[in-house]
Design a protein around this motif. Structure first.
Motif, short mmCIF file in Angstrom:
data_model
loop_
_atom_site.label_atom_id
_atom_site.label_comp_id
_atom_site.label_asym_id
_atom_site.label_seq_id
_atom_site.Cartn_x
_atom_site.Cartn_y
_atom_site.Cartn_z
N TYR A 165 -69.40 -51.08 61.68
CA TYR A 165 -69.14 -50.01 62.64
C TYR A 165 -69.03 -50.63 64.03
N GLY A 166 -68.02 -50.23 64.78
CA GLY A 166 -67.88 -50.75 66.14
C GLY A 166 -66.70 -50.10 66.85
N LYS A 167 -66.46 -50.55 68.09
CA LYS A 167 -65.34 -50.00 68.88
C LYS A 167 -64.15 -50.95 68.74
N GLU A 168 -63.13 -50.46 68.05
CA GLU A 168 -61.99 -51.33 67.72
C GLU A 168 -61.12 -51.55 68.96
N ILE A 169 -60.62 -52.77 69.11
CA ILE A 169 -59.92 -53.10 70.36
C ILE A 169 -58.54 -52.43 70.47
N ASN A 170 -57.75 -52.50 69.42
CA ASN A 170 -56.38 -51.96 69.51
C ASN A 170 -56.33 -50.48 69.82
N SER A 171 -57.15 -49.69 69.11
CA SER A 171 -57.10 -48.23 69.29
C SER A 171 -58.08 -47.77 70.37
N GLY A 172 -59.11 -48.58 70.64
CA GLY A 172 -60.16 -48.15 71.59
C GLY A 172 -61.09 -47.13 70.96
N ASN A 173 -60.99 -46.92 69.63
CA ASN A 173 -61.82 -45.92 68.95
C ASN A 173 -63.03 -46.54 68.27
N TRP A 174 -64.13 -45.75 68.23
CA TRP A 174 -65.27 -46.16 67.42
C TRP A 174 -64.91 -45.90 65.97
N MET A 175 -65.13 -46.87 65.09
CA MET A 175 -64.76 -46.63 63.70
C MET A 175 -65.69 -47.30 62.69
N THR A 176 -65.78 -46.67 61.52
CA THR A 176 -66.49 -47.29 60.39
C THR A 176 -65.41 -47.90 59.52
N TYR A 177 -65.58 -49.15 59.19
CA TYR A 177 -64.48 -49.87 58.52
C TYR A 177 -65.00 -50.63 57.31
N LEU A 178 -64.22 -50.60 56.25
CA LEU A 178 -64.59 -51.37 55.07
C LEU A 178 -63.72 -52.63 55.02
N PRO A 179 -64.27 -53.79 55.43
CA PRO A 179 -63.43 -55.00 55.47
C PRO A 179 -63.19 -55.54 54.06
N ALA A 180 -62.05 -56.19 53.91
CA ALA A 180 -61.71 -56.78 52.61
C ALA A 180 -62.62 -57.98 52.33
N GLN A 181 -62.71 -58.36 51.06
CA GLN A 181 -63.43 -59.59 50.71
C GLN A 181 -62.47 -60.76 50.95
N PRO A 182 -62.90 -61.77 51.71
CA PRO A 182 -61.98 -62.91 51.92
C PRO A 182 -61.88 -63.75 50.65
N PRO A 183 -60.78 -64.46 50.45
CA PRO A 183 -60.69 -65.33 49.27
C PRO A 183 -61.67 -66.49 49.42
N MET A 184 -62.09 -67.08 48.29
CA MET A 184 -63.07 -68.16 48.40
C MET A 184 -62.42 -69.55 48.30
N ARG A 185 -61.10 -69.56 48.33
CA ARG A 185 -60.39 -70.85 48.40
C ARG A 185 -59.04 -70.59 49.06
N GLN A 186 -58.37 -71.68 49.40
CA GLN A 186 -57.08 -71.52 50.06
C GLN A 186 -56.06 -70.98 49.06
N LEU A 187 -55.40 -69.89 49.37
CA LEU A 187 -54.38 -69.36 48.48
C LEU A 187 -53.01 -69.80 48.98
N ASN A 188 -52.07 -70.04 48.05
CA ASN A 188 -50.73 -70.37 48.54
C ASN A 188 -49.92 -69.07 48.66
N GLU A 189 -48.69 -69.19 49.13
CA GLU A 189 -47.82 -68.03 49.38
C GLU A 189 -47.70 -67.11 48.17
N TYR A 190 -47.66 -67.74 46.96
CA TYR A 190 -47.41 -66.95 45.76
C TYR A 190 -48.67 -66.21 45.29
N GLU A 191 -49.83 -66.77 45.66
CA GLU A 191 -51.08 -66.13 45.26
C GLU A 191 -51.53 -65.07 46.27
N TRP A 192 -50.91 -65.10 47.43
CA TRP A 192 -51.35 -64.22 48.54
C TRP A 192 -51.19 -62.75 48.13
N PRO A 193 -52.20 -61.89 48.37
CA PRO A 193 -52.04 -60.48 47.98
C PRO A 193 -50.88 -59.82 48.73
#
Ligand SMILES: Nc1nc2c(ncn2[C@@H]2O[C@H](COP(=O)(O)OP(=O)(O)OP(=O)(O)O)[C@@H](O)[C@H]2O)c(=O)[nH]1
Ligand SMILES: [Mg+2]
Length: 478
Positions: A413-441
């Motif tokens: 939860y925080g004040k997001e810079i682009n919109s200037g709004n307070w928001m609750t956000y569910l961040p994605a899970q980062p990958p645990m290794r380097q993905l190449n272009e073809y593996e990228w979601p």
């Protein structure tokens, strides 16, 4: 004993020389008791160097208590007496603008400090009670001096140019300009470069025109594509060099060339490149970058993930190039007196407060994966290395939300810079290794940025800064 030595120096030499020797003797004494370290805060543009240095000073001078820094032994064992900033040694550099930075972070509406435009420095003194060993027998109170340097991140990427001739640099840069993602917008510049007759007598206005085109493209790579390998760095943040001719060079195609004709376009470009290396990059490196004892490399992986596979790959490549330009190795007591080497290196995945706490370790694993090869070589040379996810200044706080099935979801939860709004956000899970272009979601990754978020009593909050301090400084405060 030192005072006697200094008094005898004072009485036998004239006062100016005496001052100089006294100062050197003090420095040597501090180093010989291992009470002086120069900490390299390394990171590309926007990686969080200025925020880190500000947080370090603030946490050590005003927030050094057991609850706030539980894993920092000198604090946990109640041996830290006090910390303060003291006058620096390098008189030609401005002092780090700590007051300005902390004022903006702790303002009624907290804001991030401005991007750094010039090199600056800061010296901190930590007064503490030694725990054991020789030092505790000699004195009840010791002081550890820490030197820090802050600089525009863009200048860091000039260091790899030190080992390249103009021809080698040109060939590397042209290869990059012809590759994705740069190739999407570099065609016009490449056509202009191809149309330049390298052997013709110098045409200053033509060179200035193409140099300007190259500068605009570098700015675009930085602002829109968030790329890292942008050389020369002073074209982006010129410092005192705005408008200087030695910044007006760009890569050219050397193929089929074996001779540089005097007075030609090529001769001029080469001269400017060489002057840039000799007059700008070399002094920057020699004066500030080959004297470090400890190093933290701040990496903004979330920003790279938001941009895509190419940008993440470029971060990895840039870190590997950089590591070639610092002195690493086990630093014995005697060696450290005269030629310091970095014997402890921390890779820090910064801004981990942009993730929910359960994914912090994934971020550290990803960074570890990116730097694995370099780590292996450095460890072989005796360097102690750790990788961790941390945050110098938290911009969010953890919140739990229930979904429709009453399952608890960990969000931020925080004040997001682009919109200037307070928001609750569910961040994605980062990958645990380097993905190449073809593996990228397909949907990519998105990690919004937030304004700093203070505690209820208006203090800076952090994630794992105490671990960072213990790793980088702990053994010097025993
Ligand atoms: N969430 C979070 N964001 C941070 C943190 N540190 C820095 N940032 C963000 O990163 C931006 C850049 O931080 P700086 O400290 O200015 O980065 P820098 O490395 O000094 O950048 P240059 O001066 O341009 O080289 C800030 O404006 C913030 O948006 C942190 O600990 N947590
Ligand atoms: Mg900065």
């Amino acid at each position: 004993m030192l005072d006697k030595l200094l008094n005898s120096i004072n009485s036998t030499l004239d006062s100016n020389r005496a001052k100089k020797y006294k100062h050197q003797a003090h420095q040597l004494l501090h180093r010989s008791f291992d009470q002086h370290i120069t900490l390299a805060v390394t990171g590309f543009s926007r990686s969080g160097k200025t925020a880190f240095i500000t947080a370090l000073v603030e946490q050590l001078t005003k927030q050094a208590n057991k609850q706030n820094l539980p894993f920092f032994d000198v604090v946990q064992s109640e041996r830290l007496i006090a910390t303060k900033t003291i006058p620096q040694d390098i008189l030609a550099l401005p002092t780090f603008a700590y007051k300005q930075a902390i004022a903006s972070l702790t303002d009624k509406t907290p804001k991030w400090p401005d991007s750094t435009q010039r090199i600056n420095t800061l010296r901190l003194a930590l007064k503490y009670q030694p725990k054991s060993g020789l030092r505790s027998h000699i004195t009840d109170v010791s002081t550890l001096i820490i030197d820090l340097v802050d600089y525009p991140g863009e200048w860091l990427m000039d260091l790899p140019m030190l080992s390249l001739s103009f021809e080698q640099w040109s060939s590397e840069q042209l290869a990059l300009l012809n590759q994705k993602p740069r190739s999407f917008c570099s065609r016009e510049l490449l056509t202009a470069i191809a149309s330049l007759d390298l052997d013709a007598p110098v045409d200053e206005s033509k060179l200035a025109e193409i140099a300007e085109q190259y500068k605009i493209l570098l700015q675009q790579f930085k602002q829109e594509m968030k790329l890292t390998i942008l050389q020369p760095g002073r074209v982006l943040i010129p410092g005192d060099l705005a408008g200087a001719p030695l910044l007006m060079f760009f890569p050219v195609n050397f193929s089929n060339k074996n001779k540089v004709i005097e007075g030609s376009n090529l001769a001029h470009l080469q001269k400017r490149y060489q002057a840039y290396i000799k007059e700008v990059v070399t002094p920057f490196y020699q004066n500030y970058f080959c004297k470090f004892d400890r190093q933290i490399i701040l990496v903004d992986l979330l920003n790279a993930l938001s941009q895509g596979a190419n940008v993440l790959a470029e971060q990895k490549n840039a870190i590997e190039q950089l590591l070639q330009h610092f002195n690493y190795g086990q630093s014995s007591f005697i060696k450290r007196l005269f030629s310091p080497k970095i014997d402890k290196l921390l890779f820090a995945a910064n801004k981990s407060d942009h993730l929910s706490s359960e994914h912090h370790k994934d971020l550290a694993i990803l960074l570890n994966n990116l730097v694995q090869q370099s780590q292996n070589e450095l460890k072989f040379d005796g360097v102690k290395i750790e990788t961790m996810a941390m945050s110098s200044v938290c911009a969010t706080k953890a919140v739990e939300v229930k979904d429709k099935k009453n399952k608890i979801i960990k969000c931020i939860y925080g004040k997001e810079i682009n919109s200037g709004n307070w928001m609750t956000y569910l961040p994605a899970q980062p990958p645990m290794r380097q993905l190449n272009e073809y593996e990228w979601p397909n949907e990519g990754f998105s990690f919004p940025e937030f304004y700093p978020l203070l505690s209820n009593d208006n203090k800076l909050r952090h994630i794992r800064l105490d671990h960072v301090f213990e790793f980088l400084l702990g053994d010097k405060l025993r």
